[in-house]
Motif scaffolding. Sequence first.
Motif, PDB file in Angstrom:
ATOM      1  N   LYS A  99       0.837  -1.203   0.000  1.00 31.43           N
ATOM      2  CA  LYS A  99       0.000   0.000   0.000  1.00 31.43           C
ATOM      3  C   LYS A  99       0.874   1.255   0.000  1.00 31.43           C
ATOM      4  O   LYS A  99       0.552   2.236  -0.668  1.00 31.43           O
ATOM      5  N   THR A 100       1.980   1.210   0.732  1.00 33.23           N
ATOM      6  CA  THR A 100       2.908   2.339   0.740  1.00 33.23           C
ATOM      7  C   THR A 100       3.428   2.603  -0.674  1.00 33.23           C
ATOM      8  O   THR A 100       3.483   3.748  -1.119  1.00 33.23           O
ATOM      9  N   MET A 101       3.771   1.529  -1.394  1.00 31.47           N
ATOM     10  CA  MET A 101       4.247   1.694  -2.777  1.00 31.47           C
ATOM     11  C   MET A 101       3.135   2.169  -3.700  1.00 31.47           C
ATOM     12  O   MET A 101       3.394   2.905  -4.645  1.00 31.47           O
ATOM     13  N   ASP A 102       1.900   1.717  -3.440  1.00 34.21           N
ATOM     14  CA  ASP A 102       0.777   2.176  -4.262  1.00 34.21           C
ATOM     15  C   ASP A 102       0.561   3.678  -4.092  1.00 34.21           C
ATOM     16  O   ASP A 102       0.263   4.387  -5.050  1.00 34.21           O
ATOM     17  N   ILE A 103       0.716   4.151  -2.853  1.00 34.63           N
ATOM     18  CA  ILE A 103       0.537   5.578  -2.568  1.00 34.63           C
ATOM     19  C   ILE A 103       1.689   6.389  -3.152  1.00 34.63           C
ATOM     20  O   ILE A 103       1.484   7.457  -3.717  1.00 34.63           O
ATOM     21  N   ASN A 104       2.917   5.868  -3.013  1.00 40.34           N
ATOM     22  CA  ASN A 104       4.103   6.571  -3.512  1.00 40.34           C
ATOM     23  C   ASN A 104       5.003   5.585  -4.249  1.00 40.34           C
ATOM     24  O   ASN A 104       5.870   4.958  -3.643  1.00 40.34           O
ATOM     25  N   PRO A 105       4.814   5.450  -5.553  1.00 39.21           N
ATOM     26  CA  PRO A 105       5.632   4.511  -6.333  1.00 39.21           C
ATOM     27  C   PRO A 105       7.130   4.821  -6.308  1.00 39.21           C
ATOM     28  O   PRO A 105       7.952   3.962  -6.602  1.00 39.21           O
ATOM     29  N   HIS A 106       7.493   6.038  -5.933  1.00 40.29           N
ATOM     30  CA  HIS A 106       8.909   6.416  -5.895  1.00 40.29           C
ATOM     31  C   HIS A 106       9.636   5.814  -4.689  1.00 40.29           C
ATOM     32  O   HIS A 106      10.859   5.963  -4.580  1.00 40.29           O
ATOM     33  N   LYS A 107       8.919   5.136  -3.802  1.00 40.23           N
ATOM     34  CA  LYS A 107       9.563   4.484  -2.661  1.00 40.23           C
ATOM     35  C   LYS A 107      10.564   3.427  -3.130  1.00 40.23           C
ATOM     36  O   LYS A 107      11.481   3.087  -2.395  1.00 40.23           O
ATOM     37  N   VAL A 108      10.402   2.933  -4.350  1.00 43.09           N
ATOM     38  CA  VAL A 108      11.345   1.936  -4.861  1.00 43.09           C
ATOM     39  C   VAL A 108      12.726   2.533  -5.082  1.00 43.09           C
ATOM     40  O   VAL A 108      13.676   1.798  -5.335  1.00 43.09           O
ATOM     41  N   GLU A 109      12.848   3.838  -4.957  1.00 45.51           N
ATOM     42  CA  GLU A 109      14.144   4.499  -5.080  1.00 45.51           C
ATOM     43  C   GLU A 109      14.770   4.768  -3.716  1.00 45.51           C
ATOM     44  O   GLU A 109      15.829   5.388  -3.625  1.00 45.51           O
TER      45      GLU A 109
END
Length: 165
Positions: A99-109
């Motif tokens: 859900k965190t990644m869905d909200i902010n896809p840039h978390k993968v960086e």
Amino acid sequence: MEFTDKVRTYIFASLVAFVVIGLIVANVMASKQDDNFAMNEALYNQAVQLQTDGNYEGAWEVISEVLKAEPNSEIANYLAAVIAANKGEVKQATIYMQKTMDINPHKVEDPLFMIQLGEIFVAAERYEDAKIVLLRCQEWGWAPEEIPNYQEHVATLLAQIENLQ
């Protein structure tokens, strides 16, 4: 059609009254929003402190309240994932990380987020997902100051996955 001075005065007074009432309503609504934000921020900070102190049950109760008020908060979902992982509820932790990644896809960086995601996937026995995340960590060559042995930890987790499969 011509307006008399009296009609123009009424129209102008009505417009001014409308604007003033609108400003008052906006101010009242903004004040309530500020109060809600301040309360949720205080609860979030309390959850962080409880989690830091190792009181994961207490932290979970508090972060749950924040999530009820703000279900689409990136930082609240991220903290919920960390708390759930510390409680040993890794499947729930994976849901909050997603859900965190869905909200902010840039978390993968974010190197810290990615290593935690990899660790949670390993703990949840989602080895293929963990491998994808950890290989990305390796490819990007991250070496954050907070984790001096970051790449060694990534290699250890990848080796652990290979041994478990």
